[in-house]
Design a protein around this motif. Structure first.
Motif, PDB file in Angstrom:
ATOM      1  N   UNK A 152       0.827  -1.204   0.000  1.00 39.97           N
ATOM      2  CA  UNK A 152       0.000   0.000   0.000  1.00 39.97           C
ATOM      3  C   UNK A 152       0.861   1.254   0.000  1.00 39.97           C
ATOM      4  N   UNK A 153       1.920   1.227   0.792  1.00 35.46           N
ATOM      5  CA  UNK A 153       2.819   2.382   0.834  1.00 35.46           C
ATOM      6  C   UNK A 153       3.494   2.591  -0.508  1.00 35.46           C
ATOM      7  N   UNK A 154       3.918   1.504  -1.137  1.00 32.40           N
ATOM      8  CA  UNK A 154       4.596   1.606  -2.427  1.00 32.40           C
ATOM      9  C   UNK A 154       3.644   2.102  -3.506  1.00 32.40           C
ATOM     10  N   UNK A 155       2.380   1.658  -3.452  1.00 34.20           N
ATOM     11  CA  UNK A 155       1.408   2.062  -4.457  1.00 34.20           C
ATOM     12  C   UNK A 155       1.200   3.557  -4.480  1.00 34.20           C
ATOM     13  N   UNK A 156       1.189   4.174  -3.311  1.00 33.14           N
ATOM     14  CA  UNK A 156       1.012   5.609  -3.248  1.00 33.14           C
ATOM     15  C   UNK A 156       2.208   6.384  -3.748  1.00 33.14           C
ATOM     16  N   UNK A 157       3.382   5.778  -3.659  1.00 38.12           N
ATOM     17  CA  UNK A 157       4.606   6.464  -4.079  1.00 38.12           C
ATOM     18  C   UNK A 157       4.855   6.330  -5.575  1.00 38.12           C
ATOM     19  N   UNK A 158       4.490   5.177  -6.129  1.00 41.73           N
ATOM     20  CA  UNK A 158       4.845   4.901  -7.519  1.00 41.73           C
ATOM     21  C   UNK A 158       3.948   5.612  -8.520  1.00 41.73           C
ATOM     22  N   UNK A 159       2.647   5.634  -8.238  1.00 41.45           N
ATOM     23  CA  UNK A 159       1.702   6.205  -9.190  1.00 41.45           C
ATOM     24  C   UNK A 159       0.791   7.180  -8.455  1.00 41.45           C
ATOM     25  N   UNK A 160       0.791   8.414  -8.875  1.00 39.95           N
ATOM     26  CA  UNK A 160      -0.046   9.426  -8.237  1.00 39.95           C
ATOM     27  C   UNK A 160      -1.525   9.066  -8.394  1.00 39.95           C
ATOM     28  N   UNK A 161      -2.269   9.083  -7.297  1.00 37.17           N
ATOM     29  CA  UNK A 161      -3.690   8.776  -7.327  1.00 37.17           C
ATOM     30  C   UNK A 161      -4.006   7.295  -7.384  1.00 37.17           C
ATOM     31  N   UNK A 162      -2.979   6.456  -7.316  1.00 34.86           N
ATOM     32  CA  UNK A 162      -3.208   5.017  -7.433  1.00 34.86           C
ATOM     33  C   UNK A 162      -3.551   4.374  -6.094  1.00 34.86           C
ATOM     34  N   UNK A 163      -3.592   5.159  -5.027  1.00 32.21           N
ATOM     35  CA  UNK A 163      -3.844   4.597  -3.697  1.00 32.21           C
ATOM     36  C   UNK A 163      -5.057   5.283  -3.080  1.00 32.21           C
ATOM     37  N   UNK A 164      -6.281   4.714  -3.296  1.00 31.30           N
ATOM     38  CA  UNK A 164      -7.490   5.292  -2.705  1.00 31.30           C
ATOM     39  C   UNK A 164      -7.422   5.287  -1.180  1.00 31.30           C
TER      40      UNK A 164
END
Length: 258
Positions: A152-164
């Motif tokens: 979850x932490x990585x998802x927010x860092x890699x792609x903007x807006x990819x972590x609801x």
């Protein structure tokens, strides 16, 4: 015993009216007390009742439907897979309200108790509900990121807006996870996970103080279940069904599905 002077001074018709009012008040109070007592007993007795299954992030129900079918076949109990609000990626506290509503409906239908099974993020939802005052008989969680997941932490860092929002809440150290209290003492809670989990990282984020913690490979070293396999894996299903009984929860010494 002589009646008070004020009572003797009241006309017979008024006496009858006052007596009727008093009787109505007494009956209503008795019904209220009896109803309240039944409500308390409904939530605290140890008689097995309804089983509520909470999906994980995204709200997909397919795998849990299979587990619910197994529970119905093996235990004869009602087992319902909840439908989460939206697409299951929104506020986990809103998902906990869905669980609270489902539990209340089960009680209203006459269930003596409620057991909860939370898969993945659904396990965090179950913990939120308990923290908010929910009173399950037992809880079983499958691959639940109790301390968050690095994914979850990585998802927010890699792609903007990819972590609801739910994704953000499942990041290690999130405000939601930090505020969660310990589980209540004495609440039977079984936390199951797989060492081969590629979604909850690290896998032992599922470990929960106060629970019976069981990595599948502890009893079944050859178990190959990944995160998505947990609701349908024969060993995990067997552990869930056993946990829904009345015997004290305990970690298995060997595979229980064989």
């Amino acid at each position: 015993m002589r009646a008070p002077d004020w009572w003797r001074g009241i006309s017979p018709r008024r006496r009858l009216l006052l007596t009727s009012v008093v009787l109505v008040v007494v009956v209503v109070a008795a019904v209220f007390v009896a109803t309240a007592s039944r409500g308390t007993a409904t939530r605290t007795r140890d008689e097995p009742g309804a089983v509520l299954l909470v999906p994980g992030y995204g709200g997909a129900k397919g795998a849990l439907d299979q587990l619910a079918t197994r529970i119905r076949q093996d235990t004869g109990r009602d087992a319902e897979v909840l439908t989460l609000v939206g697409d299951g990626t929104g506020d986990l506290e809103a998902q906990a309200e869905v669980l609270a509503g489902a539990a209340e409906q089960a009680y209203q239908r006459g269930a003596p108790s409620v057991d909860v099974i939370g898969y993945s993020a659904g396990g965090v939802v179950a913990r939120l509900w308990v923290a908010q005052g929910g009173q399950p008989r037992r809880v079983v969680t499958l691959g639940a990121p109790m301390h968050g997941t690095q994914l979850a932490a990585a998802g927010g860092l890699l792609v903007s807006g990819a972590c609801p929002l739910a994704c953000q809440q499942l990041a290690p150290g999130s405000a939601l996870l930090r505020q969660l209290p310990p589980i209540p003492p004495g609440l039977p809670w079984l936390s199951i996970w797989t060492d081969r989990d590629e979604v909850v990282t690290p896998p032992d984020s599922a470990r929960l103080d106060g629970a019976v913690n069981v990595p599948l490979q502890q009893a079944c070293p050859g178990n190959q279940a990944a995160h998505g396999d947990l609701p349908t894996d024969p060993e995990a299903q067997a552990l869930v069904v056993r946990a829904l009984g009345t015997a004290p929860l305990a970690a298995p010494a060997e595979c229980v599905s064989s």
